[in-house]
Design an enzyme around this catalytic site. Sequence first.
Site, PDB file in Angstrom:
ATOM      1  N   PRO A  38       0.946  -1.362  -0.161  1.00 24.47           N
ATOM      2  CA  PRO A  38       0.013  -0.025   0.006  1.00 24.47           C
ATOM      3  C   PRO A  38       0.903   1.317  -0.076  1.00 24.47           C
ATOM      4  CG  PRO A  38      -0.040  -1.018   2.022  1.00 24.47           C
ATOM      5  CD  PRO A  38       0.605  -1.820   1.399  1.00 24.47           C
ATOM      6  N   ASP A  39       0.126   2.398  -0.638  1.00 19.99           N
ATOM      7  CA  ASP A  39       1.013   3.555  -0.582  1.00 19.99           C
ATOM      8  C   ASP A  39       0.539   4.204   0.891  1.00 19.99           C
ATOM      9  OD1 ASP A  39      -1.501   4.524  -0.847  1.00 19.99           O
ATOM     10  OD2 ASP A  39      -0.987   5.701  -2.857  1.00 19.99           O
ATOM     11  N   PHE A  40       0.993   5.482   1.023  1.00 22.23           N
ATOM     12  CA  PHE A  40       0.756   6.187   2.296  1.00 22.23           C
ATOM     13  C   PHE A  40      -0.400   6.985   2.530  1.00 22.23           C
ATOM     14  CE2 PHE A  40       5.350   5.518   2.105  1.00 22.23           C
ATOM     15  CZ  PHE A  40       5.635   4.862   3.264  1.00 22.23           C
ATOM     16  N   ARG A  41      -0.771   7.680   1.379  1.00 26.31           N
ATOM     17  CA  ARG A  41      -1.805   9.044   1.363  1.00 26.31           C
ATOM     18  C   ARG A  41      -2.928   8.556   0.741  1.00 26.31           C
ATOM     19  NH1 ARG A  41       3.100  10.812   2.025  1.00 26.31           N
ATOM     20  NH2 ARG A  41       3.616  11.670   4.209  1.00 26.31           N
ATOM     21  N   ASN A 113      11.224   4.853  -1.712  1.00 26.19           N
ATOM     22  CA  ASN A 113      10.558   3.489  -1.366  1.00 26.19           C
ATOM     23  C   ASN A 113      11.633   2.717  -0.534  1.00 26.19           C
ATOM     24  OD1 ASN A 113       8.509   4.418  -2.540  1.00 26.19           O
ATOM     25  ND2 ASN A 113       8.562   3.230  -4.164  1.00 26.19           N
ATOM     26  N   CYS A 140      21.683   3.091  16.466  1.00 17.42           N
ATOM     27  CA  CYS A 140      21.038   3.434  17.708  1.00 17.42           C
ATOM     28  C   CYS A 140      20.346   4.884  17.378  1.00 17.42           C
ATOM     29  CB  CYS A 140      22.054   3.414  18.555  1.00 17.42           C
ATOM     30  SG  CYS A 140      21.310   4.189  20.210  1.00 17.42           S
ATOM     31  N   GLY A 205       4.212   8.070  -9.282  1.00 18.01           N
ATOM     32  CA  GLY A 205       3.662   7.275  -8.122  1.00 18.01           C
ATOM     33  C   GLY A 205       4.131   8.064  -6.746  1.00 18.01           C
ATOM     34  N   GLU A 232      -2.896  11.212  -9.654  1.00 12.53           N
ATOM     35  CA  GLU A 232      -3.230  12.648  -9.405  1.00 12.53           C
ATOM     36  C   GLU A 232      -2.165  13.833  -9.796  1.00 12.53           C
ATOM     37  OE1 GLU A 232      -4.077  13.248  -5.146  1.00 12.53           O
ATOM     38  OE2 GLU A 232      -2.265  12.053  -4.866  1.00 12.53           O
ATOM     39  N   CYS A 264       0.306   3.790 -13.122  1.00  8.43           N
ATOM     40  CA  CYS A 264       1.568   4.027 -13.950  1.00  8.43           C
ATOM     41  C   CYS A 264       1.909   2.994 -14.831  1.00  8.43           C
ATOM     42  CB  CYS A 264       2.628   4.591 -13.006  1.00  8.43           C
ATOM     43  SG  CYS A 264       2.906   3.546 -11.489  1.00  8.43           S
TER      44      CYS A 264
HETATM   45  P1  OAD Z   1       2.103   8.932  -0.945  1.00  3.99           P
HETATM   46  O1  OAD Z   1       1.099   7.665  -0.596  1.00  3.99           O
HETATM   47  O2  OAD Z   1       2.008  10.130  -0.359  1.00  3.99           O
HETATM   48  O3  OAD Z   1       1.701   9.048  -2.547  1.00  3.99           O
HETATM   49  C1  OAD Z   1       1.492   7.983  -3.618  1.00  3.99           C
HETATM   50  C2  OAD Z   1       1.018   8.694  -4.917  1.00  3.99           C
HETATM   51  O4  OAD Z   1       0.829   7.709  -5.821  1.00  3.99           O
HETATM   52  C3  OAD Z   1      -0.314   9.358  -4.661  1.00  3.99           C
HETATM   53  O5  OAD Z   1      -0.267  10.625  -5.357  1.00  3.99           O
HETATM   54  C4  OAD Z   1      -1.349   8.398  -5.399  1.00  3.99           C
HETATM   55  O6  OAD Z   1      -2.449   8.821  -6.142  1.00  3.99           O
HETATM   56  C5  OAD Z   1      -0.181   7.820  -6.373  1.00  3.99           C
HETATM   57  N1  OAD Z   1      -0.423   6.607  -6.886  1.00  3.99           N
HETATM   58  C6  OAD Z   1      -1.146   5.175  -6.020  1.00  3.99           C
HETATM   59  N2  OAD Z   1      -1.215   4.072  -6.836  1.00  3.99           N
HETATM   60  C7  OAD Z   1      -0.635   4.387  -7.943  1.00  3.99           C
HETATM   61  C8  OAD Z   1      -0.597   3.889  -9.342  1.00  3.99           C
HETATM   62  N3  OAD Z   1      -0.720   2.565  -9.385  1.00  3.99           N
HETATM   63  N4  OAD Z   1      -0.098   4.494 -10.217  1.00  3.99           N
HETATM   64  C9  OAD Z   1      -0.071   5.710 -10.337  1.00  3.99           C
HETATM   65  N5  OAD Z   1       0.014   6.719  -9.332  1.00  3.99           N
HETATM   66  C10 OAD Z   1      -0.286   5.839  -8.117  1.00  3.99           C
HETATM   67  O7  OAD Z   1       3.392   7.925  -1.240  1.00  3.99           O
HETATM   68  P2  OAD Z   1       4.784   8.851  -1.324  1.00  3.99           P
HETATM   69  O8  OAD Z   1       4.923  10.104  -2.150  1.00  3.99           O
HETATM   70  O9  OAD Z   1       5.943   7.641  -1.834  1.00  3.99           O
HETATM   71  O10 OAD Z   1       8.275   8.734   4.018  1.00  3.99           O
HETATM   72  O11 OAD Z   1       5.122   9.104   0.141  1.00  3.99           O
HETATM   73  C11 OAD Z   1       6.584   9.853   0.666  1.00  3.99           C
HETATM   74  C12 OAD Z   1       7.019   9.673   1.699  1.00  3.99           C
HETATM   75  O12 OAD Z   1       5.874  10.104   2.790  1.00  3.99           O
HETATM   76  C13 OAD Z   1       7.087   8.022   2.001  1.00  3.99           C
HETATM   77  O13 OAD Z   1       8.516   7.996   1.439  1.00  3.99           O
HETATM   78  C14 OAD Z   1       7.200   8.220   3.506  1.00  3.99           C
HETATM   79  C15 OAD Z   1       5.903   8.830   3.690  1.00  3.99           C
HETATM   80  O14 OAD Z   1       5.997   9.295   4.997  1.00  3.99           O
HETATM   81  C16 OAD Z   1       8.789   8.478   5.189  1.00  3.99           C
HETATM   82  O15 OAD Z   1       8.123   7.725   5.978  1.00  3.99           O
HETATM   83  C17 OAD Z   1      10.154   9.264   5.665  1.00  3.99           C
END
Ligand code: OAD
Length: 287
Positions: A38-41, A113, A140, A205, A232, A264
Amino acid sequence: LGNVPQAIKSVADLLSSNKCKNIVVLTGAGVSCNARIPDFRTPGTGLYDNLQKYNLPFPEAVFDLGFYRNNPDPFVQLASELWPGLRHSPTITHSFIALLAKKGMLLRNYTQNIDMLDVLAGVPEDKVIECHGHFRTSSCTNCSSAFDGEECKRIIVEEKRAPACKQCGGFVKPDIVFFGESLPLKYHRLVKQDTKMADLLLVMGTSLMVGPVNMIPEMVRSNCPRILLNRELVGTFLRRNGPRTRRKSYDTNAHRDIFHSGDCDDSIRTLCALLGWETELDELNAS
Ligand code: OAD
C-alpha cells in the site's frame, strides 16, 4: 493501439528523440502499489488511514524519531508485519526503469521507497538513491552506533520489541529515514549535480508531499522537460513555479510539463508499445 492519450505520445516523442541520455526518475509508493504494497496517503487504502490500532497522536508519528525514542512499539509492530522480504515482485514500472538503465538513458533513480524493488528489477545499484533509507542496516537512535542488521530484524520480527543499543542502551531501529532525520549522504552528494545534468525528469507514484525529495522537480533546469505519470496531479506540475514575473512564459511550468493521470503500469505499457519496447519490457519483468 487504439486511442493513445496525447500526453503519452509526447513522452514517446521525447524518449525516441535521442535527446534524453540523462534521465532522472523520481518514484514513490505508488509505483509499488501493483506489487500489493500500500502507499501512504491514498484515502482508504493508504497506510496512514489504517493505523488506528496503534493509537497514534497523528499517523506520521509511526515514523517520527522523537516519538520512537519514547514509544517504539507502534513502529516495531508495523515493521514486524511489513519487513521487506521476498514476497513482492517488481512491477512493470520498476522494469521500465531498469530498461532505461539498460538502454544507457538513466542517470539516476531517486526512490522514496524502502522495498528495494527497483534493484530487484535490475536497476544497477549505483543508479539508485534510496532517499528514505533501507532495512539492510540499523543503528541506535540515541548514539548512532551501528547495530547488526540481521540481529535487528530478528529482534523486531520474532521478538516484536525494539533492540537495545550495546553501547548506550538506546532504542535501535533499521536505517530507514524517519521524520526528524537527515537523508543519506549519497543523496546530498549527488542530487545537485544530477538535477543539473538531467535532460528529462520522470516522476511516478508520489504525492510529492515530503521534503526535501519533493524539491527535485524544482531543481532541474528550467528547460528540462518534466513528466508526471500518477493517479493525481501533484506538486507544481503544470502550475505556477514561483512569484509572478513579467515574462509570462516563465510564470508556469505548463510549457515543459507533461501529465498523464492513471495507473503508472498502464501508462508505461502504452508508452512501451508506442516505442516498440514491449518485448524487452516483458522480458525484463519476467526475469
Ligand atoms: P504517497 O502515498 O504520499 O503518494 C502516493 C502517490 O501515488 C499518490 O499521489 C497516489 O495517487 C499515487 N498512486 C498510487 N497508486 C498508483 C498507481 N498504481 N499508479 C500511479 N500513481 C499511483 O506516497 P509517497 O509520495 O511515496 O516517508 O510518500 C512519500 C513519503 O511519505 C514516504 O517515503 C514516507 C511517507 O511518510 C517516510 O516515512 C519518511
